[in-house]
Design an enzyme around this catalytic site. Structure first.
Site, PDB file in Angstrom:
ATOM      1  N   LYS A 214     100.989 -13.532  37.034  1.00 39.18           N
ATOM      2  CA  LYS A 214     100.540 -15.015  37.207  1.00 39.18           C
ATOM      3  C   LYS A 214      99.677 -15.782  36.508  1.00 39.18           C
ATOM      4  O   LYS A 214      98.629 -15.350  36.114  1.00 39.18           O
ATOM      5  CB  LYS A 214     100.714 -15.256  38.775  1.00 39.18           C
ATOM      6  CG  LYS A 214     101.782 -15.152  39.454  1.00 39.18           C
ATOM      7  CD  LYS A 214     101.992 -15.515  41.048  1.00 39.18           C
ATOM      8  CE  LYS A 214     103.372 -15.199  41.487  1.00 39.18           C
ATOM      9  NZ  LYS A 214     103.268 -15.305  42.981  1.00 39.18           N
ATOM     10  N   ARG A 249     104.734  -6.932  44.807  1.00 39.89           N
ATOM     11  CA  ARG A 249     105.821  -7.472  43.973  1.00 39.89           C
ATOM     12  C   ARG A 249     105.256  -7.541  42.522  1.00 39.89           C
ATOM     13  O   ARG A 249     104.319  -8.342  42.188  1.00 39.89           O
ATOM     14  CB  ARG A 249     106.262  -8.913  44.335  1.00 39.89           C
ATOM     15  CG  ARG A 249     107.505  -9.445  43.760  1.00 39.89           C
ATOM     16  CD  ARG A 249     107.928 -10.890  44.402  1.00 39.89           C
ATOM     17  NE  ARG A 249     109.046 -11.430  43.401  1.00 39.89           N
ATOM     18  CZ  ARG A 249     109.241 -11.902  42.548  1.00 39.89           C
ATOM     19  NH1 ARG A 249     108.038 -12.248  41.856  1.00 39.89           N
ATOM     20  NH2 ARG A 249     110.384 -12.454  41.878  1.00 39.89           N
TER      21      ARG A 249
HETATM   22  C1  9MG Z   1     110.122 -15.172  43.939  1.00 38.21           C
HETATM   23  N1  9MG Z   1     108.693 -14.919  43.814  1.00 38.21           N
HETATM   24  C2  9MG Z   1     107.813 -15.362  42.692  1.00 38.21           C
HETATM   25  N2  9MG Z   1     106.581 -14.997  43.083  1.00 38.21           N
HETATM   26  C3  9MG Z   1     106.702 -14.646  44.477  1.00 38.21           C
HETATM   27  C4  9MG Z   1     105.672 -14.151  45.473  1.00 38.21           C
HETATM   28  O1  9MG Z   1     104.401 -14.253  44.870  1.00 38.21           O
HETATM   29  N3  9MG Z   1     106.140 -13.619  46.378  1.00 38.21           N
HETATM   30  C5  9MG Z   1     107.208 -13.479  46.868  1.00 38.21           C
HETATM   31  N4  9MG Z   1     107.724 -13.135  48.025  1.00 38.21           N
HETATM   32  N5  9MG Z   1     108.139 -13.971  45.651  1.00 38.21           N
HETATM   33  C6  9MG Z   1     107.949 -14.724  44.566  1.00 38.21           C
END
Ligand code: 9MG
Length: 272
Positions: A214, A249
């Site tokens: 990110k 994730r």
């Molecule tokens: C789809 N998506 C993109 N970033 C995310 C994040 O930080 N958490 C979750 N649950 N989905 C995400």
């Protein structure tokens, strides 16, 4: 297939979009998507999160029909070929329904089931659901995010969404909470959330953290481009786990798995 584990789980990102912020285009072809998923499985992923609509800041909305045509064939093929839980990253009730029918067992909703019909849909599907916090929408969320106290405000949001889910008939232990790094948050907000992540344990529910590649990682590394954010992302994931995250994730499964193995060994836990 339901999620089964007491140890930290790795959710691998499988974007089937032409414009996803970090792997745009790479997985748009169904065969490539399956190959990418199999590679993640070989690297030790626990859940595959399939998404057909980019949620990066400024991303354009995708029609229901386009989203369905992107994700459903991939989920069907994956469910036939792999033996790990598949999650559907969507906010659209009809996509949730078709994805679960195709083999997904988790709904990952960045809109926390606030779309009309979404909460009723998940209640009827009886699957695990990740409720993510976002201020604004992907198109506008990074314009000027403001909170009185970012962690307290997100806690209040979680309480409201948990109450709404339970009222709709979703079982409490099906719910996963995610404060949504980068979704309507400044760098300072993101860092405060990471530092105080353990406060979300208050709800006694599983916690998910998504920091992978990110922009907060890029900014902290002097505007590093997306491909150069692996170490920063893994470090962020490990801090989140140390502060209470149960699921991370990520895009870089192998590197995250390696780091988690060292952490687990250090803590005397069985390496997952
Ligand atoms: C789809 N998506 C993109 N970033 C995310 C994040 O930080 N958490 C979750 N649950 N989905 C995400």
């Amino acid at each position: 297939m339901a999620i089964q584990s007491a140890s930290t789980l790795i959710m691998g990102v499988l974007n089937v979009t032409p414009d996803s912020f970090s792997d745009g285009g790479e997985c748009f072809n169904i065969n490539d998507a399956i190959a990418n998923a199999k590679q993640m499985i070989a690297q030790g992923v626990d859940i595959i999160d399939v998404g057909g609509e980019s949620t990066r800041p400024g991303a354009k909305a995708v029609s229901e029909a386009d989203e369905i045509s992107r994700v459903i064939p991939v989920i069907k093929a994956l469910a036939d070929e792999v033996d790990i839980p598949i999650s559907i990253d969507t906010s659209k009730p009809q996509v949730m329904k078709l994805a679960v029918e195709a083999g997904a067992s988790i709904v990952n909703d960045v809109n926390a089931l606030q779309t009309d019909g979404a909460i009723e849909m998940v209640a009827s599907l009886q699957v695990d659901v990740c409720l993510m916090h976002m201020q604004g929408s992907p198109r506008t969320m990074q314009k000027n995010p403001e909170y009185s106290n970012v962690v307290d405000d997100i806690q209040q949001f979680f309480q409201q969404r948990i109450d709404a889910c339970i009222k709709a008939g979703i079982l409490r232990d099906k719910i996963i909470l995610d404060p949504g790094f980068g979704f309507g948050k400044t760098l300072e907000h993101n860092l405060e959330i990471l530092r105080r992540f353990d406060e979300f344990k208050y709800f006694g529910l599983r916690l998910l953290a998504g920091l992978s590649r990110k922009s907060m990682i890029g900014v902290l590394l002097n505007d590093r481009d997306v491909k150069g954010r692996v170490v920063g992302s893994v470090t962020g994931a490990i801090i989140a786990v140390q502060n209470g995250a149960n699921i991370v994730r990520v895009h870089d499964v192998l590197e995250t798995k390696d780091a988690l193995s060292i952490l687990q060994a250090t803590n005397g836990e069985e390496i997952g």
